[in-house]
Write a protein that holds these residues in place. Structure first.
Motif, short mmCIF file in Angstrom:
data_model
loop_
_atom_site.label_atom_id
_atom_site.label_comp_id
_atom_site.label_asym_id
_atom_site.label_seq_id
_atom_site.Cartn_x
_atom_site.Cartn_y
_atom_site.Cartn_z
N VAL A 497 4.59 3.37 -33.81
CA VAL A 497 4.70 2.29 -34.01
C VAL A 497 4.53 2.72 -32.18
CG1 VAL A 497 6.15 0.74 -32.58
CG2 VAL A 497 6.08 1.50 -35.40
N SER A 498 3.37 1.75 -31.69
CA SER A 498 3.38 2.60 -30.05
C SER A 498 3.19 0.89 -29.17
CB SER A 498 1.92 3.14 -30.07
OG SER A 498 0.58 2.05 -30.28
N ASP A 503 -1.31 -0.59 -18.42
CA ASP A 503 -2.82 0.01 -19.15
C ASP A 503 -2.55 1.39 -18.39
OD1 ASP A 503 -3.93 -2.82 -19.15
OD2 ASP A 503 -4.98 -2.59 -17.05
N THR A 504 -1.47 1.86 -18.37
CA THR A 504 -1.53 3.32 -17.57
C THR A 504 -0.42 4.29 -18.35
OG1 THR A 504 -0.48 2.65 -15.97
CG2 THR A 504 -2.40 2.99 -15.40
N LEU A 505 0.35 3.36 -19.16
CA LEU A 505 0.99 3.64 -20.34
C LEU A 505 1.24 4.09 -20.99
CD1 LEU A 505 4.22 5.08 -20.24
CD2 LEU A 505 5.44 3.40 -19.20
N GLU A 506 1.66 4.52 -21.67
CA GLU A 506 1.65 4.30 -23.54
C GLU A 506 2.80 4.81 -24.18
OE1 GLU A 506 -1.01 4.91 -27.92
OE2 GLU A 506 -2.16 4.83 -26.07
N VAL A 507 3.82 4.26 -25.16
CA VAL A 507 4.79 5.30 -25.25
C VAL A 507 4.61 4.57 -27.38
CG1 VAL A 507 7.51 6.03 -25.80
CG2 VAL A 507 6.06 4.78 -23.45
N GLY A 508 5.16 5.99 -27.43
CA GLY A 508 4.99 5.54 -28.99
C GLY A 508 6.19 7.03 -29.68
N ILE A 509 6.53 6.58 -30.91
CA ILE A 509 7.14 7.45 -32.22
C ILE A 509 6.75 7.05 -33.29
CG2 ILE A 509 9.59 5.99 -30.99
CD1 ILE A 509 9.95 4.03 -33.43
N ARG A 510 6.80 8.15 -34.76
CA ARG A 510 6.27 8.95 -35.40
C ARG A 510 7.16 8.68 -36.14
NH1 ARG A 510 2.80 11.78 -31.72
NH2 ARG A 510 3.69 14.01 -31.92
N ALA A 511 6.84 9.34 -38.07
CA ALA A 511 7.09 10.29 -39.07
C ALA A 511 6.68 10.34 -39.80
CB ALA A 511 9.00 9.16 -38.82
N SER A 512 6.78 11.33 -40.02
CA SER A 512 5.99 11.88 -41.55
C SER A 512 6.48 12.95 -42.81
CB SER A 512 4.83 11.96 -40.69
OG SER A 512 4.88 13.45 -40.50
#
Length: 536
Positions: A497-498, A503-512
């Protein structure tokens, strides 16, 4: 004596009277002769034209009478004074388009008007001024011709635009680009063609040229929403950026790793970008094999640094030169890529690049030499293919040749849904065939393998979907099953999920969850983490 004087005096008087009479008669004649020898003053000429009209004028220093005679397109001007030395031979060229010819004589001028030209001659006491204008019917004809030309140009512009659009949709990107460049050279303010050119440049991988085209289109149509979005997307994907990743990786029955990565891209001009990456791994392992075969716990960190230059060439080629450094390891690599409308081919070579795929490599300065060839092909709007092959040589610090292998990789993907959630299904192949692996003995005579590279042939089926939940939040999910013909099989999947608040900032989390088949153990690997991207 007096008598003689008296007789001569009357004769003298008659002689003086005769001389006076002759003088009176001679003076006017001399005055006329002097006037006849003085040249008459010349007229002053004015002859100018522009797109709206023209003007012709002749004037003398003193008063002059003018006769005007108009017969059809012939306008005759007669004056009470001679023309003198006025340069009327240049008047025809100066009035081109309004007067077809100029003839003149001693005191007359004949102007032959061009078809559709009206002339108004006005005497003013010192000469005459003639104003030329278009006759109403001729003016309407000229305006009609101009309108026809504008309509033809607009029609041709539409034809060229839709032909370029057809080329673009059909994957003929070079033809579309060439046609649009020709169109813009003829009409630089064609915003629609300029915006389409930006799309063609972008799809050809020429993102800098696409960015310049978007800037020109935005100057012609300020704040156009579609152009603003396209430019923002282009900068998002290719512009300067910095990324920070944090992951926790747990190998079932093995070690735990906390991985920190800092990476970035900086455009330095001349179609060249500087790329960098710094990775730090904190490893907590109960048992880790050393190069001498000794097994004991390892709790420590290892770092890896990558620096590179990426050059985009005019003919859709890209070169990447990379310098890598890690513990007791210094490597260099070079990759060259060729692109066309629907495919990309990459070939590369690397020498002594740091390799953290094996726990033994993290602890003992793992390195890899390799050559590889990869190819991506867009078969259609829904089908895409990836193929690759390589040859590898693995080693540790002080021992460059501990294992050799050949790799084969591939993927065939089909897009199920292009609108709404982007969904696809894919078949994947990840195979490595180990041809040589060094075996050694410990000081106690126990055999061991310094690097446990193992043959694998993993066939996978994956189903993936991604979409925007809101204007600023998107998700991605992928599930599948991996079948290793030479080892263990099992399910695998990932979720992310991001959030993009600006426009200049993106934050995300992930799992696999997957199987670490490249490690030689086929152990299950769980990973969870996140990232932050800052765009300039």
């Amino acid at each position: 004596m007096c008598s003689a004087y008296n007789r001569a005096f009357p004769l003298l008087r008659w002689a003086l009277a005769l001389l006076a009479l002759l003088w009176v008669a001679a003076v006017p004649s001399l005055s006329v002769t002097m006037r006849a020898q003085t040249p008459p003053p010349a007229a002053r000429l004015e002859a100018v034209r522009d797109e709206a009209g023209a003007r012709f004028a002749l004037r003398w220093p003193g008063r002059v009478a003018t006769e005007i005679d108009r017969q059809g397109r012939d306008l005759t001007l007669r004056f009470s004074r001679p023309l003198g030395g006025v340069a009327l031979e240049s008047a025809g060229e100066r009035l081109q388009g309004w007067v077809e010819g100029v003839q003149y004589g001693y005191d007359s001028v004949l102007l032959v008007l061009a078809p559709g030209v009206a002339a108004e001659a006005v005497p003013d006491g010192s000469g005459v001024a003639v104003a030329f204008t278009r006759e109403p019917e001729a003016l309407r004809a000229t305006e009609a011709q101009a309108a026809d030309r504008a309509a033809d140009q607009a029609a041709q512009r539409r034809i060229d635009y839709f032909q370029a659009l057809a080329f673009l949709e059909g994957g003929q990107l070079r033809q579309a680009r060439s046609l649009l460049l020709d169109r813009i050279r003829v009409e630089p303010r064609d915003a629609q063609s300029t915006a389409l050119l930006a799309q063609a440049e972008e799809r050809l991988g020429r993102w800098r040229e696409a960015l310049r085209a978007y800037d020109v289109a935005l100057k012609l149509t300020p704040n156009e929403p579609s152009l603003v979005r396209s430019k923002a997307r282009l900068l998002r994907e290719n512009g300067d950026r910095m990324r920070f990743d944090v992951d926790r990786q747990k190998v079932r029955g093995g070690e735990t790793q906390h991985i920190l990565k800092l990476a970035g891209v900086k455009d330095i001009g001349r179609s060249t970008s500087f790329v960098y990456g710094l990775e730090s791994r904190f490893v907590d392992a109960k048992l880790a094999q050393r190069a001498d075969g000794d097994q004991r716990s390892f709790h420590g960190s290892r770092q890896k640094l990558d620096l590179g230059l990426v050059r985009d060439w005019p003919e859709l080629e890209r070169s990447t030169l990379t310098l890598s450094a890690a513990q007791r390891t210094l490597g260099v690599g070079y990759t060259h890529a060729w692109r066309d409308e629907a495919s990309e081919t990459r070939a590369g070579i690397a020498w002594s690049e740091p390799n953290f795929a094996f726990l033994e490599g993290i602890v003992g300065g793992g390195r890899r030499d390799r050559v590889f060839l990869q190819h991506d092909e867009r078969l259609s709007e829904r089908w895409s293919l990836t193929l690759g092959a390589g040859y590898n040589r693995y080693g540790l610090s002080g021992a460059a040749d501990l294992a050799r292998s050949a790799t084969v990789e591939g993927a065939l993907r089909y897009v199920l849904n292009q609108e709404g959630p982007l969904a696809s299904v894919a078949y994947t192949l990840d195979a490595e065939y180990v041809g040589r692996r060094v075996r050694r003995e410990t000081a106690q005579g126990q055999p061991y393998v310094p690097l446990p590279a193992a043959t694998r042939e993993v066939h996978g089926i994956q189903v993936a979907a991604e979409d925007w939940l809101t204007d600023y939040v998107r998700y991605g999910v992928q599930v599948g099953y991996s079948y290793d013909r030479r080892g263990k099989s099992g399910p695998q999947g990932s979720f992310s999920v991001s959030w993009e608040p600006t426009d200049t900032l993106e934050v995300g989390i992930r799992a696999s969850h997957a199987r670490s088949t490249a490690r030689g153990s086929a152990s299950a690997v769980d990973m969870v983490g996140g990232y932050v991207i800052l765009r300039c």
